[in-house]
Motif scaffolding. Structure first.
Motif, PDB file in Angstrom:
ATOM      1  N   SER A 146       0.825  -1.207   0.000  1.00  0.00           N
ATOM      2  CA  SER A 146       0.000   0.000   0.000  1.00  0.00           C
ATOM      3  C   SER A 146       0.858   1.255   0.000  1.00  0.00           C
ATOM      4  N   ILE A 147       1.918   1.247   0.821  1.00  0.00           N
ATOM      5  CA  ILE A 147       2.827   2.391   0.857  1.00  0.00           C
ATOM      6  C   ILE A 147       3.478   2.589  -0.501  1.00  0.00           C
ATOM      7  N   ASP A 148       3.901   1.505  -1.119  1.00  0.00           N
ATOM      8  CA  ASP A 148       4.548   1.561  -2.429  1.00  0.00           C
ATOM      9  C   ASP A 148       3.625   2.211  -3.458  1.00  0.00           C
ATOM     10  N   LYS A 149       2.338   1.909  -3.381  1.00  0.00           N
ATOM     11  CA  LYS A 149       1.371   2.449  -4.341  1.00  0.00           C
ATOM     12  C   LYS A 149       1.017   3.905  -4.038  1.00  0.00           C
ATOM     13  N   LEU A 150       0.984   4.262  -2.760  1.00  0.00           N
ATOM     14  CA  LEU A 150       0.453   5.566  -2.360  1.00  0.00           C
ATOM     15  C   LEU A 150       1.510   6.642  -2.119  1.00  0.00           C
ATOM     16  N   LEU A 151       2.768   6.241  -1.979  1.00  0.00           N
ATOM     17  CA  LEU A 151       3.828   7.213  -1.688  1.00  0.00           C
ATOM     18  C   LEU A 151       4.360   7.818  -2.982  1.00  0.00           C
ATOM     19  N   SER A 152       4.482   9.137  -3.018  1.00  0.00           N
ATOM     20  CA  SER A 152       5.020   9.810  -4.199  1.00  0.00           C
ATOM     21  C   SER A 152       6.492   9.448  -4.393  1.00  0.00           C
ATOM     22  N   LYS A 153       7.006   9.721  -5.564  1.00  0.00           N
ATOM     23  CA  LYS A 153       8.368   9.318  -5.917  1.00  0.00           C
ATOM     24  C   LYS A 153       9.409   9.843  -4.929  1.00  0.00           C
ATOM     25  N   LYS A 175      12.421  -4.859  -0.544  1.00  0.00           N
ATOM     26  CA  LYS A 175      11.765  -5.437  -1.725  1.00  0.00           C
ATOM     27  C   LYS A 175      10.930  -4.397  -2.458  1.00  0.00           C
ATOM     28  N   TYR A 176      10.537  -3.361  -1.729  1.00  0.00           N
ATOM     29  CA  TYR A 176       9.701  -2.310  -2.320  1.00  0.00           C
ATOM     30  C   TYR A 176      10.512  -1.031  -2.560  1.00  0.00           C
ATOM     31  N   SER A 177      11.840  -1.181  -2.543  1.00  0.00           N
ATOM     32  CA  SER A 177      12.765  -0.055  -2.769  1.00  0.00           C
ATOM     33  C   SER A 177      12.543   1.076  -1.780  1.00  0.00           C
ATOM     34  N   LEU A 178      12.252   0.703  -0.541  1.00  0.00           N
ATOM     35  CA  LEU A 178      12.148   1.662   0.553  1.00  0.00           C
ATOM     36  C   LEU A 178      13.311   1.413   1.507  1.00  0.00           C
ATOM     37  N   PHE A 179      14.087   2.450   1.774  1.00  0.00           N
ATOM     38  CA  PHE A 179      15.309   2.279   2.552  1.00  0.00           C
ATOM     39  C   PHE A 179      15.353   3.255   3.730  1.00  0.00           C
ATOM     40  N   PRO A 180      15.901   2.813   4.861  1.00  0.00           N
ATOM     41  CA  PRO A 180      16.001   3.689   6.042  1.00  0.00           C
ATOM     42  C   PRO A 180      16.915   4.879   5.762  1.00  0.00           C
TER      43      PRO A 180
END
Length: 248
Positions: A146-153, A175-180
């Motif tokens: 959901s975050i991957d779909k809803l978060l802007s670039k 896996k969703y290209s989200l990094f700390p």
């Protein structure tokens, strides 16, 4: 009724009551550049209201959208929003974030969540509390989808979890290209184990870089001078929540 300096929280019908870590979360996260904010699993609406207060004097006040699956919590948060002076900037949906993400076609430049985190513990007889606490209702994978779909670039995402669960979340987030990018480690007292962790995630790969890390301590240690003043809270805690807590 929990009274803050500029708003009140009715939490009578909510399974999960206001807690200190959520207040720290609401006071800490940097929303200064945010124009649209999504609060996933809002509960009483506390985080949304804290952010609304923190941004009330900014030139472009962000619109804040809250999503809450549990009906009683949704109705409570809706009432808390309507009774506040920030009601014109607050919108709430009674949906799972999975359904919301499927039907919402615009993105947000900031997403915040204190998601369910009991991965294996046994459930209670209270269905509302199970929804609030147990990750079966909202798995980390479903949340991240959901975050991957809803978060802007170029958006930012702040998550609050216990340390063990946060480690799991970080691994899945890759896996969703989200990094700390930034980490706040919260301790009840400096000699205690880690209580909670707040991490800012972005779509910037930091796997080979050290992320910014800070510690936050809620209470003075036993034996420290003036421990009874301000109920033993550290200056760090008092400064963060001075604009919210009536006792400061």
């Amino acid at each position: 009724m929990f009274e803050f300096k500029k708003f009140s929280i009715n939490q009578e019908n909510c399974a999960m009551k206001i807690c200190t870590d959520a207040c720290i979360f609401g006071g800490y996260i940097n929303v200064s550049q945010s124009k649209s904010i999504l609060d996933i699993g809002t509960g009483t609406g506390l985080l949304s209201l804290m952010i609304a207060q923190r941004t009330e004097k900014t030139l472009q006040k962000p619109n804040i959208t809250a999503v809450e699956i549990e009906k009683d919590a949704f109705l409570t948060a809706k009432q808390n929003f309507e009774n506040s002076i920030y009601t014109d900037r607050l919108t709430i949906f009674n949906q799972s974030i999975q359904d919301f993400s499927e039907n919402h076609f615009s993105t947000f430049d900031h997403i915040i969540s204190n998601p369910p985190f009991f991965l294996h513990q046994s459930k209670t007889k209270n269905n509302s509390k199970n929804l609030a606490l147990h990750s079966e209702a909202l798995s980390f994978d479903d949340l991240l989808k959901s975050i991957d779909k809803l978060l802007s670039k170029n958006g930012k995402c702040d998550i609050l979890l216990p340390a063990f669960e946060m480690d799991i979340f970080i691994k899945k987030a890759k896996k969703y290209s989200l990094f700390p990018q930034k980490k706040l480690i919260i301790y009840t007292r400096k000699e205690k184990e880690i209580f909670r962790v707040i991490i800012r995630f972005e779509k910037k790969n930091t796997q080979n870089k050290e992320i910014i890390e800070n510690n936050f301590i809620i209470y003075k240690s036993k034996g420290e001078k003036d421990i009874e003043l301000n109920r033993g809270y550290t200056e760090q805690f008092i400064e963060l929540l001075r604009d919210f807590y009536i006792i400061f």
